[in-house]
Enzyme design. Structure first.
Site, PDB file in Angstrom:
ATOM      1  N   HIS A  47       0.793  -1.195  -0.064  1.00  0.00           N
ATOM      2  CA  HIS A  47      -0.152  -0.044  -0.004  1.00  0.00           C
ATOM      3  C   HIS A  47       0.933   1.221   0.059  1.00  0.00           C
ATOM      4  CE1 HIS A  47      -3.456  -2.167   1.847  1.00  0.00           C
ATOM      5  NE2 HIS A  47      -2.606  -3.055   2.151  1.00  0.00           N
ATOM      6  N   GLU A 129       2.462  -1.135   4.584  1.00  0.00           N
ATOM      7  CA  GLU A 129       2.312   0.576   3.891  1.00  0.00           C
ATOM      8  C   GLU A 129       3.703   1.170   3.795  1.00  0.00           C
ATOM      9  OE1 GLU A 129      -0.492   1.942   3.564  1.00  0.00           O
ATOM     10  OE2 GLU A 129      -2.199   0.919   4.470  1.00  0.00           O
ATOM     11  N   HIS A 168      -2.432  -2.984  -3.484  1.00  0.00           N
ATOM     12  CA  HIS A 168      -3.998  -2.736  -3.139  1.00  0.00           C
ATOM     13  C   HIS A 168      -4.670  -2.814  -4.037  1.00  0.00           C
ATOM     14  CE1 HIS A 168      -6.506  -0.989   0.365  1.00  0.00           C
ATOM     15  NE2 HIS A 168      -6.947  -1.949  -0.041  1.00  0.00           N
ATOM     16  N   ASP A 178      -3.665   2.430  -5.036  1.00  0.00           N
ATOM     17  CA  ASP A 178      -2.354   2.387  -4.314  1.00  0.00           C
ATOM     18  C   ASP A 178      -1.524   0.868  -4.234  1.00  0.00           C
ATOM     19  OD1 ASP A 178      -4.065   1.508  -2.359  1.00  0.00           O
ATOM     20  OD2 ASP A 178      -2.691   1.490  -0.940  1.00  0.00           O
TER      21      ASP A 178
END
Length: 195
Positions: A47, A129, A168, A178
């Site tokens: 992400h 992330e 994602h 993303d």
């Protein structure tokens, strides 16, 4: 596609003990639950996140994942302050790794999603992330750290293969974009060194 340069000489050998990455700073998030099967970890989802959007630093992502985001700090935060989400890891622009929960727990990062015919990717995935935005190049150190982390995850959770490292946007294409066009998959795969 340009990639910001950064010193990668501080990379260390990573390992995982009891679901925790040795190189990560632990930050406990309450936003998780049990996996249906903690032995079924077969997907790695990449992400990006920035808070406020397209701004970096400030510790807001960490606070967001811990339900401690102050809605008065920025107008955008009013929209998201009550949302409860988490990821297993965050890799900052400088290459620092934060871990919010152990890998054997179910993070709330993917939302409604499917991969290879299987629904509910949170059940069997690890979420990472990257501090970034869809159209802003990621730093070289982020790619290096992501590659090293991915290698140890693939070694620890052997069902994760190159083909099951996805964005994602791949598992929720109608909702998410993303890690975005600025994420250089070719460079990442080269850094990963996996055929």
């Amino acid at each position: 596609m340009s990639i910001y340069s950064a010193n990668t000489s501080h990379l260390e050998t990573y390992n995982i003990v009891d679901g925790w990455l040795s190189a990560a700073r632990r930050v406990a998030s309450p936003n998780f639950n049990e996996r249906p099967d903690c032995n079924d970890i077969s997907l790695l989802v990449i992400h990006n996140i920035s808070l406020p959007p397209e701004q970096f630093g400030g510790g807001y992502i960490e606070r967001f994942f811990c339900n401690q985001l102050d809605a008065s700090v920025h107008p955008y935060f009013k929209k998201i302050a009550d949302i409860q989400v988490s990821s297993h890891l965050l890799i900052t622009r400088e290459g620092e790794i934060l871990q919010f929960l152990p890998f054997n727990k179910r993070a709330w990062h993917a939302g409604r999603s499917s991969f290879d015919g299987r629904e509910e990717c949170n059940d069997y995935s690890i979420g990472i992330e990257l501090e970034g935005a869809d159209n802003i190049p990621f730093s070289r150190i982020q790619y290096a750290v992501l590659a090293e982390v991915s290698k140890v995850l693939m070694k620890t959770y052997s069902a994760i293969k190159k083909e099951s490292i996805v964005g994602h946007s791949d598992i929720a294409p109608n909702r998410k974009t993303d890690p975005g066009p600025a994420f250089n998959w070719s460079f990442f795969y080269e850094s990963l060194g996996v055929d």
